[in-house]
Design a protein around this motif. Structure first.
Motif, PDB file in Angstrom:
ATOM      1  N   ASP A  56      -8.222 -15.150 -14.564  1.00  8.11           N
ATOM      2  CA  ASP A  56      -9.456 -14.988 -15.331  1.00  8.11           C
ATOM      3  C   ASP A  56     -10.237 -16.305 -15.380  1.00  8.11           C
ATOM      4  O   ASP A  56     -11.437 -16.350 -15.085  1.00  8.11           O
ATOM      5  N   THR A  57      -9.547 -17.381 -15.725  1.00  8.22           N
ATOM      6  CA  THR A  57     -10.200 -18.688 -15.867  1.00  8.22           C
ATOM      7  C   THR A  57     -10.719 -19.196 -14.522  1.00  8.22           C
ATOM      8  O   THR A  57     -11.873 -19.657 -14.421  1.00  8.22           O
ATOM      9  N   THR A  59     -11.422 -17.559 -11.773  1.00  5.54           N
ATOM     10  CA  THR A  59     -12.516 -16.728 -11.251  1.00  5.54           C
ATOM     11  C   THR A  59     -13.825 -17.087 -11.932  1.00  5.54           C
ATOM     12  O   THR A  59     -14.867 -17.247 -11.279  1.00  5.54           O
ATOM     13  N   GLU A  60     -13.784 -17.229 -13.246  1.00  2.00           N
ATOM     14  CA  GLU A  60     -14.982 -17.597 -13.999  1.00  2.00           C
ATOM     15  C   GLU A  60     -15.496 -18.963 -13.561  1.00  2.00           C
ATOM     16  O   GLU A  60     -16.711 -19.158 -13.380  1.00  2.00           O
ATOM     17  N   GLU A  61     -14.594 -19.921 -13.376  1.00  2.00           N
ATOM     18  CA  GLU A  61     -14.990 -21.265 -12.943  1.00  2.00           C
ATOM     19  C   GLU A  61     -15.580 -21.248 -11.536  1.00  2.00           C
ATOM     20  O   GLU A  61     -16.573 -21.939 -11.262  1.00  2.00           O
ATOM     21  N   LEU A  63     -17.150 -18.798  -9.997  1.00  2.00           N
ATOM     22  CA  LEU A  63     -18.497 -18.218 -10.064  1.00  2.00           C
ATOM     23  C   LEU A  63     -19.490 -19.223 -10.635  1.00  2.00           C
ATOM     24  O   LEU A  63     -20.615 -19.352 -10.126  1.00  2.00           O
ATOM     25  N   ALA A  64     -19.068 -19.956 -11.663  1.00  2.00           N
ATOM     26  CA  ALA A  64     -19.944 -20.959 -12.274  1.00  2.00           C
ATOM     27  C   ALA A  64     -20.263 -22.079 -11.290  1.00  2.00           C
ATOM     28  O   ALA A  64     -21.357 -22.670 -11.345  1.00  2.00           O
ATOM     29  N   ALA A  69     -19.338 -13.939  -5.123  1.00  2.00           N
ATOM     30  CA  ALA A  69     -18.394 -12.969  -5.664  1.00  2.00           C
ATOM     31  C   ALA A  69     -17.535 -12.338  -4.563  1.00  2.00           C
ATOM     32  O   ALA A  69     -16.329 -12.134  -4.742  1.00  2.00           O
ATOM     33  N   GLY A 108      -9.619 -10.707 -12.730  1.00  2.00           N
ATOM     34  CA  GLY A 108     -10.597 -11.305 -11.824  1.00  2.00           C
ATOM     35  C   GLY A 108     -11.742 -10.355 -11.512  1.00  2.00           C
ATOM     36  O   GLY A 108     -12.917 -10.750 -11.519  1.00  2.00           O
ATOM     37  N   HIS A 111     -14.897  -9.935 -13.699  1.00  2.00           N
ATOM     38  CA  HIS A 111     -16.031 -10.838 -13.480  1.00  2.00           C
ATOM     39  C   HIS A 111     -16.823 -10.456 -12.220  1.00  2.00           C
ATOM     40  O   HIS A 111     -18.040 -10.660 -12.166  1.00  2.00           O
TER      41      HIS A 111
END
Length: 253
Positions: A56-57, A59-61, A63-64, A69, A108, A111
Motif C-alpha cells: 500500500d505504502t 504503491t502510493e509513493e 504514484l506520487a 499506474a 496496491g 490505488h
C-alpha cells in the motif's frame, strides 16, 4: 541474456533461486525482473511476502513520484503475483499464504484501479471463469481472475460447482469470447469435457475459446478434452487469454 545478478532486490533473487525449478520459468522471471526498476521490484517483493501495508505504502509513493499506474501494475503487482502463483502450484505455499498475497495485491490495486478507470482505457476483452461441477476449490481460479483483471480483462466469476448450463448461459449473456474452467480434483476433471461437449451440442463451440487449468490438469488432458488451451499457472492463463484475443482479431481480416 539477463542474469540473476541483474535483479537489484535480494529477496526477489532468493525467491527465484529457491522456489523456481523449471529453466524456462527461471529465465522468464529473471528477464522480467531485471527490466523492472528497483522500486517495482520492492513492490513485488512485499507482495510475495504478503505484506499488504508495505505494498500500500510503496504503491502510493510510486504514484506520487510520477510512476505510471500501468507500470506499477505490470512490473510490481502482477509480476510479484506470478511468483506467488508458481509457489502455490508447486505446493511451496498454501491457502493462508496465498490469501495474504492476494490481500497485498488488492491493497496496491486500490490505488491503481481508479486511475485506470479515469483514463478511459477500454477493457481488452471479456472472460468467463468458474470451477467445474462438483468441485469447491477456488484459490487457483481466483488468482487467475485477479491477474486477468489486472491485465485489463473484464472477468465474470461464476464461482465454484458450476454446471454446464451455467457456463453456457454466462457466455451467451455476456457475449464472452473466452471461457476458463478450473478443477482441483481428478474426479471432477471429466466435467471439463462434459462442459465442452455441451457447447458442441448447443452449436456454440465455435463461438468461444476454452482454456482449462488446475493442479491435476495437464496439456495432454486439455487436448483430449478438446480445450483450446491449458494454463499451468496464473501468468500462463493471462498469456493464453491474450493469445486467444489476437487469434480472434486475425480471423476478422
Amino acid at each position: 541474456m539477463a542474469s540473476i545478478n541483474d535483479i537489484a532486490n535480494e529477496f526477489i533473487r532468493e525467491e527465484i533461486e529457491e522456489y523456481l525449478e523449471q529453466p524456462d520459468e527461471i529465465q522468464r522471471f529473471i528477464q522480467m525482473f531485471s527490466q523492472a526498476t528497483p522500486n517495482m521490484q520492492d513492490i513485488a517483493a512485499a507482495l510475495i511476502d504478503g505484506d499488504h501495508h508495505t505494498v500500500d505504502t510503496l504503491t502510493e509513493e510510486a504514484l506520487a513520484d510520477g510512476t505510471e499506474a500501468l507500470e506499477i501494475m505490470d512490473d510490481g503487482l502482477i509480476l510479484g503475483m506470478g511468483i506467488v502463483g508458481i509457489k502455490f502450484r508447486e505446493n511451496f505455499i498454501f491457502v493462508p499464504e496465498v490469501l495474504a498475497c492476494a490481500r497485498a495485491m488488492k491493497a496496491g490495486m486500490a490505488h491503481i484501479e481508479p486511475i485506470l478507470s479515469e483514463s478511459g482505457i477500454e477493457p481488452v476483452g471479456t472472460v468467463i471463469m468458474g470451477t467445474v461441477k462438483g468441485d469447491l476449490h477456488d484459490i487457483g481460479k481466483n488468482l487467475c481472475i485477479m491477474m486477468l483483471r489486472g491485465a485489463g480483462f473484464v472477468v465474470y466469476d461464476l464461482g465454484v460447482d458450476t454446471s454446464e448450463d451455467e457456463f453456457i448461459d454466462a457466455v451467451e449473456e455476456y457475449e464472452a469470447p473466452i471461457l476458463g474452467m478450473s478443477a482441483l480434483l481428478t474426479t471432477t476433471m471429466p466435467n471439463m469435457g462434459k462442459t465442452i461437449d455441451a457447447f458442441i451440442d448447443e452449436d456454440l463451440r465455435e463461438e468461444v475459446k476454452i482454456m482449462v487449468g488446475g493442479a491435476p490438469v495437464t496439456q495432454t488432458f486439455a487436448d483430449d478434452m478438446g480445450a483450446d488451451g491449458y494454463g499451468k499457472d496464473a501468468l500462463a492463463c493471462v498469456a493464453l487469454a491474450k493469445q486467444f484475443l489476437e487469434n480472434v482479431d486475425e480471423e476478422w481480416y
